[in-house]
Enzyme design. Sequence first.
Site, short mmCIF file in Angstrom:
data_model
loop_
_atom_site.label_atom_id
_atom_site.label_comp_id
_atom_site.label_asym_id
_atom_site.label_seq_id
_atom_site.Cartn_x
_atom_site.Cartn_y
_atom_site.Cartn_z
N GLN A 25 0.82 -1.21 0.00
CA GLN A 25 0.00 0.00 0.00
C GLN A 25 0.86 1.27 0.00
O GLN A 25 0.33 2.37 0.04
CB GLN A 25 -0.90 0.02 1.25
N SER A 42 3.14 -4.64 -4.81
CA SER A 42 2.00 -5.17 -5.55
C SER A 42 1.72 -4.26 -6.74
O SER A 42 1.77 -3.04 -6.60
CB SER A 42 0.78 -5.22 -4.63
N THR A 98 7.94 -18.64 -15.77
CA THR A 98 8.13 -17.61 -16.78
C THR A 98 7.64 -16.26 -16.25
O THR A 98 6.53 -16.17 -15.73
CB THR A 98 7.34 -17.97 -18.05
N CYS A 107 -10.14 -8.94 2.05
CA CYS A 107 -9.87 -10.33 2.42
C CYS A 107 -10.72 -10.76 3.60
O CYS A 107 -11.04 -11.92 3.75
CB CYS A 107 -8.42 -10.53 2.80
#
Lengths: 452, 174
Positions: A230, A250, A290, A376
Amino acid sequence: MALRAAGAGLRVWRAALGSGGSLLPSLRGFTAQAEPVEEEVIEKKGIQLRGAPMYLDMQATTPLDPRVIDAMLPFMTEQYGNPHSRTHLYGWEAEEAVEVARGQVAGVIGADAKEIIFTSGATESNNLAIKGVAGFFRDKKKHLITTQTDHKCVLDSCRYLQQRGFDVTYLPVQKNGLVDLGQLADAIRPDTSLVSVMAVNNEIGVVQPLADIGKLCREKKVFFHTDAAQAVGKIPIDVNAMNIDLLSISGHKLYGPKGIGAIYIRRRPRVRLEAQMSGGGQERGLRSGTVPHFLAVGLGAACDIAAQEMQRDQAHIKRLSERLYKGITSQLQGVVLNGDPEARYWGNINLSFAYVEGESLLMGLKDVAVSSGSACTSASLEPSYVLRALGVEEDMAHTSIRFGIGRFTTEAEVDRAVELTVQHVNKLREMSPLWEMVQEGIDLSKIEWAQH
Amino acid sequence: MLARAASSLLAQASTSAPLAQDFARAATGVLLRGYHKNVVDHYEKPRNVGSFDKNDPTVGTGLVGAPACGDVMKLQIKVDEDGNIVDSCFKTFGCGSAIASSSVATEWVKGKAVDEVLTIKNSDIAKHLSLPPVKLHCSMLAEDAIKAAVKDWREKKAKNGGQQQQQQASAASA
């Protein structure tokens, strides 16, 4: 619904394709100000909506910046090679793009490109950091430290290690959500391998004193990991100045794509860790598989834009969040801002509305996409564990709403959100027996409630 | 708390792995999000929101739940001489399903005799609102609120009224 999605998709394509270099002014807010779909009623989950709700849930995810899509597109269509292919142009150009992106990611946190490993997201990065370091030093060091307000994936990784014989300290936080450095210092033991403290909290937006924690960890010769999902691109972070050894990133929290993230792993002094994925040994053997090069390119572009525009983003977000906070608190009493009022990222405003239950408020605010905590945990009926860790009373923890403001949020959206929030809180308070009792001068804490 | 009990039951049923409870929560979350149109209707247009004077001898007040659990329901009934509920109102702190459950309860008790409303079952309310398993405690709370309101009215009546009424009351509760 399908119609609406298709329409929105076309708009994006037109916008992305029909623009040259300076598309920022024309596109600013293109996601947030989604054209209202006229006369079309959307029915989802039993709730009827006219047009898409305005999006104020930037901690859950952010829209892709159109400039990021621009950067990614060629790598989905023309330059689709495997970045690990060594024998032809397709592979070479894909690899080159990944390396450019790696440099961009490193740039936003003051790291070297060689210290960046691409992963699928911050959850994977956190798993790799915690399980990887703990695993590598398992013979000598059996202890880890994190905080009670860290992200579920950090706590869950720690719990996983606990079940395998490790010792974990879950540090409590102060009432303002910040770690007590004295407590942290006391918790560090000779056999502590890692301290993991979240940079910006996903639920309440408080910013931990990273530099102080880093300094302490360096002095005690303990690795310092921070979940900065965040924080990256939103607040200034310098891994060297802050003595950060591992850092999780992220993509989709900073206007980049979902499904990509990165982990910073310090090279000097070198942090050793155990890979969690076996395979072809990509990413210096630390993360086989990959590398999805177009996603990596997207993450790189997102980091690059965030680094360049951080000051402007911060000013924009601060202005809007103050507008939201003042707008609500000037019209309603009994509103509490959760978390420290100073050490915070202003794009996250977590408010408790006394005597109003959060879920019913969310149901009323159907035209505003907000949440009562993290995505979540919103499936559970339990009050937020983060708010509980702050010592927020259980009844107040049930009343919280998180407003997330971002790069593309507009003043008009904030004003409308304020209006709707005030309207619905007043409506629900009219309906609340607790509010009525308080108005009558009854002290709710003196009542013996029958616990169900 | 019933919700906790429900999720741990689900957890036991599905698997005994350490994270089962979390998975169970995630699974029930799917149900949690969808609201039946009757719930939305009662939430958006709640019937009979308000309060009666709780010191009025013809009024029975039921206050159930706890703020820490996220649900408090206050349901009131106004009863005439013949023991019929002539009016009812509620105030609820809780989720949309709790508000809808109490709204439905006030509608259903109106015009009925006090003995009759004791037969209203939480399952009827839950069925009417198509409540998912995680929200069943809302309908149970509504049933409890009705019973508590009737009990309160009876106690007041016993205190204020003559012997005759007392006998009626004890006969009814027997």
